[in-house]
Design a protein around this motif. Structure first.
Motif, PDB file in Angstrom:
ATOM      1  N   GLN A 108       0.816  -1.347  -0.581  1.00 52.90           N
ATOM      2  CA  GLN A 108       0.115   0.106   0.033  1.00 52.90           C
ATOM      3  C   GLN A 108       1.089   1.314  -0.604  1.00 52.90           C
ATOM      4  O   GLN A 108       1.575   1.047   0.562  1.00 52.90           O
ATOM      5  N   ALA A 109       0.342   2.709  -0.796  1.00 49.91           N
ATOM      6  CA  ALA A 109       1.385   3.181  -0.742  1.00 49.91           C
ATOM      7  C   ALA A 109       0.875   4.171   0.544  1.00 49.91           C
ATOM      8  O   ALA A 109       0.133   3.871   0.450  1.00 49.91           O
ATOM      9  N   ASP A 150      -5.704   6.261   1.645  1.00 49.06           N
ATOM     10  CA  ASP A 150      -8.048   5.946   1.627  1.00 49.06           C
ATOM     11  C   ASP A 150      -8.226   5.614   1.330  1.00 49.06           C
ATOM     12  O   ASP A 150      -9.060   5.313   0.337  1.00 49.06           O
ATOM     13  N   PRO A 151      -9.462   4.245   2.272  1.00 47.39           N
ATOM     14  CA  PRO A 151      -9.968   3.160   1.945  1.00 47.39           C
ATOM     15  C   PRO A 151     -11.288   3.794   1.685  1.00 47.39           C
ATOM     16  O   PRO A 151     -12.097   2.959   1.241  1.00 47.39           O
ATOM     17  N   ILE A 209     -10.927   3.999  -6.631  1.00 46.81           N
ATOM     18  CA  ILE A 209     -10.045   3.610  -7.853  1.00 46.81           C
ATOM     19  C   ILE A 209      -8.988   2.886  -7.236  1.00 46.81           C
ATOM     20  O   ILE A 209      -8.224   4.182  -6.225  1.00 46.81           O
ATOM     21  N   ILE A 210      -7.550   2.698  -7.114  1.00 48.45           N
ATOM     22  CA  ILE A 210      -6.074   1.737  -7.227  1.00 48.45           C
ATOM     23  C   ILE A 210      -5.688   2.140  -7.936  1.00 48.45           C
ATOM     24  O   ILE A 210      -6.519   1.626  -9.487  1.00 48.45           O
ATOM     25  N   LEU A 211      -4.956   2.115  -8.171  1.00 52.14           N
ATOM     26  CA  LEU A 211      -3.563   2.699  -9.213  1.00 52.14           C
ATOM     27  C   LEU A 211      -2.339   1.737  -9.050  1.00 52.14           C
ATOM     28  O   LEU A 211      -2.028   2.385  -8.241  1.00 52.14           O
ATOM     29  N   ARG A 212      -1.977   0.526  -9.324  1.00 51.32           N
ATOM     30  CA  ARG A 212      -0.935  -0.295  -9.340  1.00 51.32           C
ATOM     31  C   ARG A 212       0.220   0.264 -10.309  1.00 51.32           C
ATOM     32  O   ARG A 212       0.115   0.165 -10.983  1.00 51.32           O
ATOM     33  N   ARG A 224      -4.664   4.450  -4.322  1.00 53.18           N
ATOM     34  CA  ARG A 224      -6.319   4.457  -3.505  1.00 53.18           C
ATOM     35  C   ARG A 224      -6.141   6.076  -4.010  1.00 53.18           C
ATOM     36  O   ARG A 224      -6.077   6.776  -3.022  1.00 53.18           O
ATOM     37  N   VAL A 225      -7.147   6.190  -5.055  1.00 53.93           N
ATOM     38  CA  VAL A 225      -7.164   7.729  -5.090  1.00 53.93           C
ATOM     39  C   VAL A 225      -8.118   8.544  -5.452  1.00 53.93           C
ATOM     40  O   VAL A 225      -9.472   7.114  -5.892  1.00 53.93           O
ATOM     41  N   PHE A 226      -8.824   9.159  -5.333  1.00 53.08           N
ATOM     42  CA  PHE A 226     -10.511   9.788  -5.812  1.00 53.08           C
ATOM     43  C   PHE A 226     -10.720  10.051  -7.034  1.00 53.08           C
ATOM     44  O   PHE A 226      -9.440  10.811  -7.223  1.00 53.08           O
ATOM     45  N   LYS A 227     -11.305  10.085  -7.585  1.00 51.90           N
ATOM     46  CA  LYS A 227     -12.028   9.997  -8.871  1.00 51.90           C
ATOM     47  C   LYS A 227     -11.572  11.182  -9.426  1.00 51.90           C
ATOM     48  O   LYS A 227     -11.159  11.902 -10.807  1.00 51.90           O
ATOM     49  N   LEU A 228     -11.969  12.064  -8.488  1.00 57.85           N
ATOM     50  CA  LEU A 228     -12.821  13.731  -8.592  1.00 57.85           C
ATOM     51  C   LEU A 228     -10.982  14.022  -9.235  1.00 57.85           C
ATOM     52  O   LEU A 228     -11.099  15.237 -10.227  1.00 57.85           O
ATOM     53  N   PHE A 229     -10.406  13.794  -8.491  1.00 61.23           N
ATOM     54  CA  PHE A 229      -8.582  14.733  -8.622  1.00 61.23           C
ATOM     55  C   PHE A 229      -8.245  14.150  -9.890  1.00 61.23           C
ATOM     56  O   PHE A 229      -7.971  14.552 -10.778  1.00 61.23           O
TER      57      PHE A 229
END
Length: 323
Positions: A22-23, A29-30, A34-37, A45-50
């Motif tokens: 985990q980054a 943030d759980p 979306i998860i970018l690997r 773990r990234v928020f789609k909005l940003f």
């Protein structure tokens, strides 16, 4: 359970070199959707909005229907180092690291910004490439990055700051090795290095010519020593253009001649017009002439040297980087 989407340039299926980890914050943030690997198997773990706001590629991808409500996992070809910096540029400014981005980091992130069509990230990178840290310590590498991505305005500013450093020449085996190390450590192609060397040479000529063209200094008679110097210059200094037959104090002619010659090989204003060099000239002035002993410090420190420095800097700014 998460769905997985693969975004990679590889022809074969993605295979993780080691178990996923985990980054660190803010990408842990759980609640993120979306998860970018990364290529080295670090999950962000990234928020789609940003992500959608910064990148049209991700915005289009995220607009597609998803097979489930669980966070989807997208495999990318970028390393965790590059991906983290790229995502930090997509997130609010409060998430940006306090340490400066190195030119090599900026180049890697700029590639990702091009790949994912993230113009706001590119705009930010064009700003931080000119950070005080990079201009003072990494100006050659910063210039190489700017040229690589055709950031012409930033390239000119970075190139100007490279004037503070002498570029290595390749006249012998030892200097050839030094030059090769210089090229590799600054990630600058040889052709671009030659272009930068030519820019330095033209800047040296421009700076040197300021000292040879002294009409601008002689045009301020009320600010020059009003006495008749006891030791005026000898004929070998007749190359100065003073706008007439005005003779120069020998110590002053020596100072201008020396600095003009230094500028030709080292167009660094701070180095050539350093305080110690001015002080040496004033010591000689005091020894040569009793009148200059009292008049020279005011003339040099309050009038001539500031004007000299300003005119050299202006001449350097007018030198074109790309010819």
């Amino acid at each position: 359970m998460t769905s997985s989407v693969q975004v990679t340039t590889l022809d074969h299926p993605y295979s993780a070199p080691h178990p996923a980890c985990q980054a660190k914050a803010p990408f842990d943030d759980p609640e993120a959707e979306i998860i970018l690997r990364s290529s080295d198997n670090v999950e962000f773990r990234v928020f789609k909005l940003f992500l959608a706001f910064s990148s049209s590629i991700f915005r289009d991808m995220l607009s597609l229907p998803q097979p489930s409500d669980d966070p989807q996992t997208v495999d990318l070809t970028e390393s965790s180092t590059v991906l983290r910096l790229f995502l930090l540029c997509c997130y609010p400014v409060t998430c940006l690291p306090t340490y400066p981005f190195q030119p090599s980091d900026i180049a890697d992130v700029a590639e990702a910004a091009q790949k994912y069509d993230a113009p706001s990230v590119t705009t930010y990178l064009r700003q931080i490439i000119l950070s005080p840290h990079n201009l003072q310590n990494k100006s050659v590498a910063a210039f190489a990055v700017c040229d690589r991505f055709q950031w012409r305005e930033e390239a000119k500013k970075a190139a100007f700051h490279t004037l503070k450093h002498r570029l290595p020449t390749a006249t012998g085996k030892r200097t050839q090795r030094a030059q090769q190390w210089f090229l590799e450590s600054n990630a600058i192609p040889e052709a671009l290095f030659i272009q930068l060397t030519d820019y330095h040479s033209r800047c040296g000529t421009a700076a040197s010519n300021v000292g040879k063209e002294l009409r601008w200094a002689i045009s301020f008679p009320t600010k020059r020593p009003r006495h008749q110097c006891e030791r005026v210059s000898v004929p070998r200094y007749s190359g100065f253009n003073t706008g007439g037959s005005i003779t120069l104090p020998e110590w002053f002619a020596d100072f201008v001649k020396e600095t003009s010659e230094l500028f030709a090989g080292d167009p660094d204003v701070q180095s050539v017009l350093a305080d110690h060099r001015v002080s040496d000239a004033l010591l000689i002035a005091g020894a040569d002439c009793s009148g200059c002993r009292s008049a020279a410090p005011v003339f040099m420190q309050n009038n001539f040297v500031p004007q000299y420095r300003s005119r050299v800097e202006k001449a350097l700014e007018e030198v074109e980087l790309y010819t």
